[in-house]
Design a protein around this motif. Structure first.
Motif, PDB file in Angstrom:
ATOM      1  N   VAL A  47      41.803  11.020  60.965  1.00 53.49           N
ATOM      2  CA  VAL A  47      41.256  12.089  60.587  1.00 53.49           C
ATOM      3  C   VAL A  47      41.605  13.148  59.317  1.00 53.49           C
ATOM      4  O   VAL A  47      40.963  13.265  58.540  1.00 53.49           O
ATOM      5  N   LEU A  48      43.062  12.707  59.412  1.00 56.33           N
ATOM      6  CA  LEU A  48      43.339  14.258  58.423  1.00 56.33           C
ATOM      7  C   LEU A  48      43.606  13.015  57.045  1.00 56.33           C
ATOM      8  O   LEU A  48      42.609  14.028  55.985  1.00 56.33           O
ATOM      9  N   VAL A  49      43.546  12.106  56.446  1.00 57.06           N
ATOM     10  CA  VAL A  49      42.852  10.951  55.573  1.00 57.06           C
ATOM     11  C   VAL A  49      41.514  11.487  55.544  1.00 57.06           C
ATOM     12  O   VAL A  49      40.986  12.004  54.513  1.00 57.06           O
ATOM     13  N   ALA A  50      40.219  11.597  56.164  1.00 52.97           N
ATOM     14  CA  ALA A  50      39.450  11.577  56.100  1.00 52.97           C
ATOM     15  C   ALA A  50      39.222  13.229  55.558  1.00 52.97           C
ATOM     16  O   ALA A  50      38.001  13.409  54.910  1.00 52.97           O
ATOM     17  N   GLU A  51      40.110  14.126  55.939  1.00 51.58           N
ATOM     18  CA  GLU A  51      39.987  15.818  55.562  1.00 51.58           C
ATOM     19  C   GLU A  51      40.336  15.795  54.528  1.00 51.58           C
ATOM     20  O   GLU A  51      39.897  15.676  53.166  1.00 51.58           O
ATOM     21  N   VAL A  52      41.253  14.815  53.520  1.00 54.07           N
ATOM     22  CA  VAL A  52      41.236  15.527  52.416  1.00 54.07           C
ATOM     23  C   VAL A  52      40.619  14.527  51.576  1.00 54.07           C
ATOM     24  O   VAL A  52      40.130  15.519  51.016  1.00 54.07           O
ATOM     25  N   LEU A  53      39.736  13.633  51.777  1.00 52.63           N
ATOM     26  CA  LEU A  53      38.891  12.634  50.908  1.00 52.63           C
ATOM     27  C   LEU A  53      37.512  13.742  50.730  1.00 52.63           C
ATOM     28  O   LEU A  53      37.112  13.743  50.408  1.00 52.63           O
ATOM     29  N   VAL A  54      37.598  13.904  52.034  1.00 55.03           N
ATOM     30  CA  VAL A  54      35.479  14.590  51.477  1.00 55.03           C
ATOM     31  C   VAL A  54      35.853  16.307  50.864  1.00 55.03           C
ATOM     32  O   VAL A  54      35.155  17.263  50.756  1.00 55.03           O
ATOM     33  N   GLY A  55      37.274  16.754  51.537  1.00 51.52           N
ATOM     34  CA  GLY A  55      37.391  18.031  51.207  1.00 51.52           C
ATOM     35  C   GLY A  55      37.031  18.287  49.479  1.00 51.52           C
ATOM     36  O   GLY A  55      37.057  18.734  48.684  1.00 51.52           O
ATOM     37  N   GLU A  56      38.416  16.262  49.182  1.00 48.54           N
ATOM     38  CA  GLU A  56      38.389  16.340  47.473  1.00 48.54           C
ATOM     39  C   GLU A  56      36.759  15.966  47.653  1.00 48.54           C
ATOM     40  O   GLU A  56      36.870  16.437  45.894  1.00 48.54           O
ATOM     41  N   MET A  57      36.593  15.838  47.789  1.00 49.23           N
ATOM     42  CA  MET A  57      34.886  15.036  47.263  1.00 49.23           C
ATOM     43  C   MET A  57      33.837  16.272  47.128  1.00 49.23           C
ATOM     44  O   MET A  57      32.763  16.465  45.801  1.00 49.23           O
ATOM     45  N   GLY A  58      34.303  16.910  48.214  1.00 49.37           N
ATOM     46  CA  GLY A  58      32.996  18.735  47.681  1.00 49.37           C
ATOM     47  C   GLY A  58      33.674  19.171  46.881  1.00 49.37           C
ATOM     48  O   GLY A  58      32.900  19.880  45.834  1.00 49.37           O
ATOM     49  N   ARG A  59      35.098  19.506  46.420  1.00 49.40           N
ATOM     50  CA  ARG A  59      35.449  20.221  45.363  1.00 49.40           C
ATOM     51  C   ARG A  59      34.921  19.281  43.496  1.00 49.40           C
ATOM     52  O   ARG A  59      34.173  20.363  43.116  1.00 49.40           O
ATOM     53  N   ALA A 121      22.345  22.184  49.249  1.00 49.73           N
ATOM     54  CA  ALA A 121      21.503  21.272  48.751  1.00 49.73           C
ATOM     55  C   ALA A 121      23.475  19.982  48.772  1.00 49.73           C
ATOM     56  O   ALA A 121      22.749  19.026  49.064  1.00 49.73           O
ATOM     57  N   LEU A 122      24.394  20.921  47.812  1.00 50.85           N
ATOM     58  CA  LEU A 122      25.519  20.126  47.939  1.00 50.85           C
ATOM     59  C   LEU A 122      26.108  19.278  48.949  1.00 50.85           C
ATOM     60  O   LEU A 122      26.526  18.313  49.568  1.00 50.85           O
ATOM     61  N   VAL A 123      25.910  20.766  50.534  1.00 51.90           N
ATOM     62  CA  VAL A 123      26.740  20.165  51.114  1.00 51.90           C
ATOM     63  C   VAL A 123      25.786  19.384  51.852  1.00 51.90           C
ATOM     64  O   VAL A 123      26.221  18.124  52.977  1.00 51.90           O
ATOM     65  N   LEU A 124      24.925  20.345  52.854  1.00 48.74           N
ATOM     66  CA  LEU A 124      24.136  18.571  53.114  1.00 48.74           C
ATOM     67  C   LEU A 124      23.701  16.944  52.324  1.00 48.74           C
ATOM     68  O   LEU A 124      23.977  15.886  53.312  1.00 48.74           O
ATOM     69  N   TRP A 125      23.878  17.122  50.786  1.00 49.37           N
ATOM     70  CA  TRP A 125      24.546  15.468  50.446  1.00 49.37           C
ATOM     71  C   TRP A 125      25.358  14.480  50.803  1.00 49.37           C
ATOM     72  O   TRP A 125      26.422  13.458  51.218  1.00 49.37           O
ATOM     73  N   LEU A 126      26.624  15.639  50.869  1.00 53.00           N
ATOM     74  CA  LEU A 126      28.205  15.794  51.191  1.00 53.00           C
ATOM     75  C   LEU A 126      28.096  15.146  52.504  1.00 53.00           C
ATOM     76  O   LEU A 126      28.675  13.930  52.792  1.00 53.00           O
ATOM     77  N   ALA A 128      25.633  14.123  54.107  1.00 49.17           N
ATOM     78  CA  ALA A 128      24.490  12.775  54.315  1.00 49.17           C
ATOM     79  C   ALA A 128      25.786  11.613  54.311  1.00 49.17           C
ATOM     80  O   ALA A 128      25.774  10.546  54.955  1.00 49.17           O
ATOM     81  N   CYS A 129      26.947  12.486  53.240  1.00 52.07           N
ATOM     82  CA  CYS A 129      27.388  10.483  52.255  1.00 52.07           C
ATOM     83  C   CYS A 129      28.850  10.783  53.199  1.00 52.07           C
ATOM     84  O   CYS A 129      29.319   9.348  53.494  1.00 52.07           O
TER      85      CYS A 129
END
Length: 147
Positions: A47-59, A121-126, A128-129
């Motif tokens: 879960v911590l790895v996923a938090e980093v990946l999704v957080g950095e994708m969002g950034r 829209a960015l949050v929804l897209w993120l 969904a992905c």
């Protein structure tokens, strides 16, 4: 992706009893305050790895994401915690954990003010992905801070 900045926890301030992972507010050696998700929580390291990946994708997409840092937690911090459940979590989380910059005065987004359509829209897209199945209108997992 840029490596996360590394800080050492100097004080465990308070547990945040929201959600299943029981993150905590921690002060670090850079004098910053961080909301820390613990490696010893029930969800574990994936879960911590996923938090980093999704957080950095969002950034990378332009979503305002608080700074993510590696928080090194020593076993000494758990000795000063009175709550046995929190003490067990801290003991199980010795080593590297994930922290995000604490945003004082932030509050949960409740839909009372419309979101910027481009950000929404960015949050929804993120979501969904990345299969964020727990984001609903009742649990948006979003904060409002500083306007």
């Amino acid at each position: 992706m840029t490596p996360l900045r590394h800080v050492r926890a100097t004080r465990y301030a308070v547990p945040l009893r929201e959600g299943g992972s029981m993150p905590g507010l921690v002060e670090a050696d850079d004098l910053g305050m961080y909301v820390v998700k613990m490696r010893g929580a029930g969800q574990g390291l994936p879960v911590l790895v996923a938090e980093v990946l999704v957080g950095e994708m969002g950034r990378a997409l332009g979503v305002a994401v608080p700074e993510l840092v590696e928080v090194d937690l020593s076993g000494e911090i758990a000795r000063f915690e009175a709550d046995e459940e929190v003490q067990d979590l801290l003991t199980a989380s010795v080593g590297l954990n994930l922290g995000m910059d604490y945003l004082p005065g932030a509050f949960g987004y409740d839909g009372s003010q419309p979101a910027d359509p481009e950000v929404a829209a960015l949050v929804l897209w993120l979501d969904a992905c990345t299969s964020n199945v727990d984001r609903t209108w009742a649990n948006p997992n979003l904060l409002r801070w500083g306007g």
